[in-house]
Design an enzyme around this catalytic site. Structure first.
Site, PDB file in Angstrom:
ATOM      1  N   LYS A 169       0.867  -1.182   0.000  1.00 61.51           N
ATOM      2  CA  LYS A 169       0.000   0.000   0.000  1.00 61.51           C
ATOM      3  C   LYS A 169       0.904   1.232   0.000  1.00 61.51           C
ATOM      4  O   LYS A 169       1.424   1.640   1.029  1.00 61.51           O
ATOM      5  CB  LYS A 169      -0.901   0.052   1.240  1.00 61.51           C
ATOM      6  N   GLU A 244      10.206   1.581  10.139  1.00 55.06           N
ATOM      7  CA  GLU A 244      11.231   2.585   9.802  1.00 55.06           C
ATOM      8  C   GLU A 244      10.560   3.938   9.987  1.00 55.06           C
ATOM      9  O   GLU A 244       9.756   4.349   9.146  1.00 55.06           O
ATOM     10  CB  GLU A 244      11.677   2.416   8.352  1.00 55.06           C
ATOM     11  N   CYS A 278      14.016  11.257   6.323  1.00 53.10           N
ATOM     12  CA  CYS A 278      14.012  10.782   7.716  1.00 53.10           C
ATOM     13  C   CYS A 278      15.387  10.920   8.350  1.00 53.10           C
ATOM     14  O   CYS A 278      15.514  11.069   9.549  1.00 53.10           O
ATOM     15  CB  CYS A 278      13.547   9.340   7.751  1.00 53.10           C
ATOM     16  N   GLU A 377      10.118  16.311  14.577  1.00 52.99           N
ATOM     17  CA  GLU A 377      10.549  16.144  13.189  1.00 52.99           C
ATOM     18  C   GLU A 377       9.722  17.093  12.322  1.00 52.99           C
ATOM     19  O   GLU A 377       8.499  17.001  12.280  1.00 52.99           O
ATOM     20  CB  GLU A 377      10.313  14.707  12.741  1.00 52.99           C
TER      21      GLU A 377
HETATM   22  P1  NAD Z   1       2.643   8.714   7.341  1.00 56.15           P
HETATM   23  O1  NAD Z   1       3.007   7.978   8.571  1.00 56.15           O
HETATM   24  O2  NAD Z   1       1.587   9.746   7.421  1.00 56.15           O
HETATM   25  O3  NAD Z   1       2.157   7.706   6.201  1.00 56.15           O
HETATM   26  C1  NAD Z   1       2.961   6.604   5.785  1.00 56.15           C
HETATM   27  C2  NAD Z   1       2.062   5.540   5.176  1.00 56.15           C
HETATM   28  O4  NAD Z   1       1.211   5.041   6.195  1.00 56.15           O
HETATM   29  C3  NAD Z   1       1.150   6.060   4.053  1.00 56.15           C
HETATM   30  O5  NAD Z   1       1.055   5.072   3.051  1.00 56.15           O
HETATM   31  C4  NAD Z   1      -0.182   6.238   4.772  1.00 56.15           C
HETATM   32  O6  NAD Z   1      -1.291   6.134   3.901  1.00 56.15           O
HETATM   33  C5  NAD Z   1      -0.144   5.061   5.753  1.00 56.15           C
HETATM   34  N1  NAD Z   1      -1.026   5.187   6.910  1.00 56.15           N
HETATM   35  C6  NAD Z   1      -1.509   6.319   7.471  1.00 56.15           C
HETATM   36  N2  NAD Z   1      -2.326   6.013   8.512  1.00 56.15           N
HETATM   37  C7  NAD Z   1      -2.340   4.655   8.617  1.00 56.15           C
HETATM   38  C8  NAD Z   1      -2.987   3.727   9.485  1.00 56.15           C
HETATM   39  N3  NAD Z   1      -3.782   4.148  10.454  1.00 56.15           N
HETATM   40  N4  NAD Z   1      -2.763   2.397   9.310  1.00 56.15           N
HETATM   41  C9  NAD Z   1      -1.947   1.965   8.338  1.00 56.15           C
HETATM   42  N5  NAD Z   1      -1.317   2.790   7.451  1.00 56.15           N
HETATM   43  C10 NAD Z   1      -1.493   4.125   7.606  1.00 56.15           C
HETATM   44  O7  NAD Z   1       4.005   9.298   6.790  1.00 56.15           O
HETATM   45  P2  NAD Z   1       4.252  10.197   5.508  1.00 56.15           P
HETATM   46  O8  NAD Z   1       3.751  11.567   5.817  1.00 56.15           O
HETATM   47  O9  NAD Z   1       3.749   9.508   4.284  1.00 56.15           O
HETATM   48  O10 NAD Z   1       5.863  10.177   5.441  1.00 56.15           O
HETATM   49  C11 NAD Z   1       6.647  10.989   6.245  1.00 56.15           C
HETATM   50  C12 NAD Z   1       7.157  10.223   7.459  1.00 56.15           C
HETATM   51  O11 NAD Z   1       7.871   9.057   7.045  1.00 56.15           O
HETATM   52  C13 NAD Z   1       8.160  11.009   8.269  1.00 56.15           C
HETATM   53  O12 NAD Z   1       7.851  10.923   9.634  1.00 56.15           O
HETATM   54  C14 NAD Z   1       9.489  10.333   7.980  1.00 56.15           C
HETATM   55  O13 NAD Z   1      10.454  10.448   8.967  1.00 56.15           O
HETATM   56  C15 NAD Z   1       9.080   8.933   7.784  1.00 56.15           C
HETATM   57  N6  NAD Z   1      10.103   8.205   7.006  1.00 56.15           N
HETATM   58  C16 NAD Z   1      10.931   7.337   7.648  1.00 56.15           C
HETATM   59  C17 NAD Z   1      11.935   6.684   6.941  1.00 56.15           C
HETATM   60  C18 NAD Z   1      12.864   5.693   7.601  1.00 56.15           C
HETATM   61  O14 NAD Z   1      13.471   4.913   6.893  1.00 56.15           O
HETATM   62  N7  NAD Z   1      13.008   5.703   8.896  1.00 56.15           N
HETATM   63  C19 NAD Z   1      12.081   6.916   5.585  1.00 56.15           C
HETATM   64  C20 NAD Z   1      11.222   7.809   4.969  1.00 56.15           C
HETATM   65  C21 NAD Z   1      10.216   8.442   5.692  1.00 56.15           C
END
Ligand code: NAD
Length: 470
Positions: A169, A244, A278, A377
């Protein structure tokens, strides 16, 4: 206007059952460029069912068969490199040189994983028992928007290598990129049902994936907030989880550092992926004695960074991915000002001559550890300068965070930097560099930056369970 009205299930592109849609925008202009039809619970059940059925045979495939699939996936991405890059620039608005690097890396993951798989001990004979590492089953992969191709490929490659099947997803705002990538996977002629992709929202598709009893592993990249929710839900059926999550990475500049190099590095680490990274080094921890020199170098450095013109190889910073993200960054800048930090360069609003979701690369000074901008963040090009008097204090500031994904040190004294690195609580500490060139190392976080590791054999282990036969 592009319309994405397909999901990829059981080896075919089909119309989703779900009736909701999501608009897609060009972040550089703010214009609407497409619509994606979102999958729902029914679509997710269908994808999980297909993956479950495919697992029966794919889990018995040979290493050679899986190696060939990994190579075909690499080839398919490389054959579509230009199309992938164009779509990422249009939908994500990442400058072209960074985009090219990420697309190439996404392909390379398949070759690296093939190599890791070929050297991995899937079976181990001990004196009185055999240990067999078995594939866990259906993997649910949930990915963010900030590097669509790399996150999807990073979760897919170890699934193929271990004989697991997968339901992906992706972020609902990356649908144009996902569509091209799905076409690459289809071209790679992977057995039906091994790869399934459902566009949809987290609360609907993501929730089914984290709760469904036929999912064995959830691998998630995204915010700590959502990761926490996924961990809680997955625990009900004892799914394995790899999380992650976010970061607020410290970048310690030691007193002996070559400041020209250290500041240039600090800006490239801090503004990496337009600040939407991140691992971005967003807390620059500097010796009080050299603050004035550092301030001058930062102002010069930020002024020399090219913003806009995404197709220029010189361009380093693009806009934020969405209006929502633009507004979030404005709120953080305002909160910094409200709490008494001082803007060294940047500030509220758009950079001159640019619209869309562009924000001004911003650096704050006079930042205190308890300010929101120093703790949370931000996920945009906003950096904090925090001063220290002694190295012990610098280490204390670096570790004063709920996160622990990445850390950076600049120094002319490598041995001293290595000693400090051992005292930093972080998944990795990079000295005098922005990039870890060791492809055989793990990636992941300490503390609330996550659980588990990806990359190389560490990524394979997340999808395997050891069984003892004695
Ligand atoms: P997000 O957590 O809002 O969304 C990530 C994914 O989770 C999306 O596909 C979203 O649709 C899904 N999602 C949202 N609510 C959910 C739920 N209740 N159940 C299951 N899935 C759900 O993050 P974002 O805004 O898309 O990305 C930014 C974040 O990602 C930042 O916090 C960043 O640090 C993190 N990130 C971490 C890494 C790493 O490797 N540590 C890498 C890239 C991004």
């Amino acid at each position: 206007m592009k319309i994405i009205n397909q999901i990829y299930v059981d080896g075919a592109f089909i119309e989703p059952h779900g009736k909701e849609t999501q608009d897609l925008y060009n972040p550089a202009t703010g214009e609407k460029i497409g619509i994606v039809h979102l999958g729902d619970e029914v679509d997710t059940y269908l994808a999980i069912e297909a993956a479950k059925k495919a697992f029966l045979t794919f889990s018995k495939s040979t290493l050679q068969e899986r190696g060939e699939i990994l190579k075909r996936l690499y080839d398919a991405i490389m054959a579509n490199e230009d199309k992938l890059n164009e779509t990422a620039v249009e939908e994500y608005a990442s400058p072209i040189s960074a985009t090219k690097g990420r697309t190439h890396y996404a392909a390379q993951i398949f070759l690296d994983t093939k190599l890791a798989m070929e050297g991995f001990e899937f079976e181990k004979q001990l004196e009185h028992a055999t240990i067999v590492n078995e594939p866990l089953g259906v993997v649910a992969a949930i990915t963010p928007w900030n590097a669509n191709y790399t996150h999807i490929c990073g979760k897919l490659a170890p699934a193929i290598a271990t004989g697991c099947t997968i339901v992906i997803k992706p972020s609902e705002i990356s649908a144009l990129q996902t569509q091209i990538l799905a076409q690459c996977f289809h071209q790679a002629n992977v057995p039906k049902g091994v790869i399934n992709i459902v566009n949809g929202t987290g609360p609907i598709v993501g929730t089914v994936m984290t709760e469904h009893p036929d999912i064995a592993v959830v691998t998630f990249t995204g915010s700590t907030q959502v990761g926490r929710l996924i961990g809680q839900k997955a625990a009900e059926t004892m799914k394995r989880v790899t999380l992650e999550l976010g970061g607020k990475s410290p970048n310690i500049i030691l007193e002996d550092a070559n400041l020209q190099q250290a500041i240039s590095l600090a800006l490239s680490i801090g503004f990496s992926n337009s600040g939407q990274a991140c691992h971005a080094g967003t807390r620059i921890i500097v010796p009080e004695s050299r603050l004035e020199e550092i301030k001058t170098l930062i102002i010069e450095g930020v002024k020399s960074i090219m913003i806009g013109d995404l197709w220029s190889a010189e361009s380093y910073i693009g806009p934020m991915v969405s209006k929502k993200q633009y507004d979030t960054i404005q709120r953080y800048i305002k909160s910094g000002l409200d709490q008494g930090a001082e803007i060294l360069i940047g500030g509220l609003g758009h950079p001159e001559g640019l619209g869309g979701f562009y924000v001004k690369p911003t650096v704050f000074v006079n930042v205190k550890q308890d300010m929101i901008i120093a703790k949370e963040e931000i996920f945009g090009p906003v950096l904090c300068i925090i001063t220290y008097k002694t190295e012990d204090e610098a280490i204390k500031i670096a570790n004063d965070t709920i996160y622990g994904l990445s850390a950076y040190i600049s120094s002319e004294n490598i041995e001293k930097a290595k000693k400090i690195a051992r005292q930093i609580i972080s998944g990795r500490v990079l000295i005098n560099t922005a990039v870890n060139r060791e492809s055989k190392s793990p990636f992941g976080g300490f503390k609330q930056s996550g659980i588990g590791r990806t990359s190389w054999t560490y990524g394979l282990e997340e999808y395997l369970e050891p069984k003892v036969i004695a």
